[in-house]
Design a protein around this motif. Sequence first.
Motif, PDB file in Angstrom:
ATOM      1  N   ILE A  12      13.684 -21.206  -6.492  1.00 54.63           N
ATOM      2  CA  ILE A  12      13.855 -19.794  -6.830  1.00 54.63           C
ATOM      3  C   ILE A  12      14.416 -19.678  -8.237  1.00 54.63           C
ATOM      4  O   ILE A  12      15.441 -20.279  -8.555  1.00 54.63           O
ATOM      5  CB  ILE A  12      14.812 -19.105  -5.831  1.00 54.63           C
ATOM      6  N   ARG A  16      13.716 -22.056 -17.517  1.00 54.29           N
ATOM      7  CA  ARG A  16      13.523 -23.420 -18.038  1.00 54.29           C
ATOM      8  C   ARG A  16      13.941 -24.470 -17.016  1.00 54.29           C
ATOM      9  O   ARG A  16      13.220 -25.424 -16.746  1.00 54.29           O
ATOM     10  CB  ARG A  16      14.313 -23.598 -19.342  1.00 54.29           C
ATOM     11  N   ALA A  84      22.846 -12.319  -9.282  1.00 55.26           N
ATOM     12  CA  ALA A  84      21.591 -12.686  -8.599  1.00 55.26           C
ATOM     13  C   ALA A  84      21.684 -14.105  -8.037  1.00 55.26           C
ATOM     14  O   ALA A  84      21.208 -14.382  -6.930  1.00 55.26           O
ATOM     15  CB  ALA A  84      20.410 -12.558  -9.561  1.00 55.26           C
TER      16      ALA A  84
HETATM   17  P1  ATP Z   1      17.059 -20.999 -17.788  1.00 61.80           P
HETATM   18  O1  ATP Z   1      18.127 -21.441 -18.769  1.00 61.80           O
HETATM   19  O2  ATP Z   1      16.793 -22.002 -16.728  1.00 61.80           O
HETATM   20  O3  ATP Z   1      15.822 -20.498 -18.453  1.00 61.80           O
HETATM   21  P2  ATP Z   1      18.941 -18.901 -17.126  1.00 61.80           P
HETATM   22  O4  ATP Z   1      20.159 -19.730 -16.891  1.00 61.80           O
HETATM   23  O5  ATP Z   1      18.897 -18.109 -18.403  1.00 61.80           O
HETATM   24  O6  ATP Z   1      17.616 -19.738 -16.984  1.00 61.80           O
HETATM   25  P3  ATP Z   1      18.380 -16.585 -15.583  1.00 61.80           P
HETATM   26  O7  ATP Z   1      17.811 -15.943 -16.801  1.00 61.80           O
HETATM   27  O8  ATP Z   1      19.503 -15.891 -14.907  1.00 61.80           O
HETATM   28  O9  ATP Z   1      18.857 -18.023 -15.831  1.00 61.80           O
HETATM   29  O10 ATP Z   1      17.220 -16.777 -14.527  1.00 61.80           O
HETATM   30  C1  ATP Z   1      16.270 -17.807 -14.531  1.00 61.80           C
HETATM   31  C2  ATP Z   1      15.020 -17.299 -13.821  1.00 61.80           C
HETATM   32  O11 ATP Z   1      15.380 -16.666 -12.605  1.00 61.80           O
HETATM   33  C3  ATP Z   1      14.232 -16.264 -14.652  1.00 61.80           C
HETATM   34  O12 ATP Z   1      12.869 -16.651 -14.710  1.00 61.80           O
HETATM   35  C4  ATP Z   1      14.418 -14.963 -13.881  1.00 61.80           C
HETATM   36  O13 ATP Z   1      13.273 -14.123 -13.945  1.00 61.80           O
HETATM   37  C5  ATP Z   1      14.655 -15.466 -12.452  1.00 61.80           C
HETATM   38  N1  ATP Z   1      15.412 -14.503 -11.659  1.00 61.80           N
HETATM   39  C6  ATP Z   1      16.506 -13.788 -12.055  1.00 61.80           C
HETATM   40  N2  ATP Z   1      16.906 -12.972 -11.077  1.00 61.80           N
HETATM   41  C7  ATP Z   1      16.052 -13.181 -10.029  1.00 61.80           C
HETATM   42  C8  ATP Z   1      15.929 -12.620  -8.706  1.00 61.80           C
HETATM   43  N3  ATP Z   1      16.767 -11.670  -8.271  1.00 61.80           N
HETATM   44  N4  ATP Z   1      14.922 -13.062  -7.916  1.00 61.80           N
HETATM   45  C9  ATP Z   1      14.055 -14.016  -8.348  1.00 61.80           C
HETATM   46  N5  ATP Z   1      14.115 -14.563  -9.571  1.00 61.80           N
HETATM   47  C10 ATP Z   1      15.087 -14.155 -10.400  1.00 61.80           C
END
Ligand code: ATP
Length: 144
Positions: A12, A16, A84
Amino acid sequence: MSVDSKKPILVIGLGRFGQSVARSLDRMGHEVLGVDSNAECVQLMAETLTQCLEADATDKGVLERLGVGDFEAAVVGIGTDIEASVLTTLALADLGVPQIWAKAVNENHGRILERIGATSVVFPEARMGERVAHILSGKMIDYI
Ligand code: ATP
């Protein structure tokens, strides 16, 4: 704590980190169900993974309908959006997923994830920073 290769794994959050985990599991022969609320991420991974769905994973009812309770293991790759990440991990724990690997962006986030049911918490950025520092200082032996 490994998973039978015939059992599907839920990933989920296909940012990245989640993409990297999902692609690696796919290469190792696992069936992977990818879930992300962002249509572009889903589209990007649709051809690679066994199944890829656009859904809000914080919604326990949605996860229940996806049958996540039947998965032996799930990875929560949501990080920056801590709310989330927490709600998704909580929903997976409530639905009885036995192995929940969750990514944390800081120590407090990690403590919360452990408290609500994550069985393994990973800090990819902090760990990679430590590894790079050790490699640079010639102390890679610490990681073997
Ligand atoms: P990374 O560094 O791995 O790219 P990140 O630490 O910046 O990620 P987030 O931007 O919070 O983490 O989220 C990573 C992924 O989770 C994104 O592709 C986002 O669309 C997805 N995501 C965020 N919230 C939800 C949700 N409620 N349900 C499903 N997917 C979600």
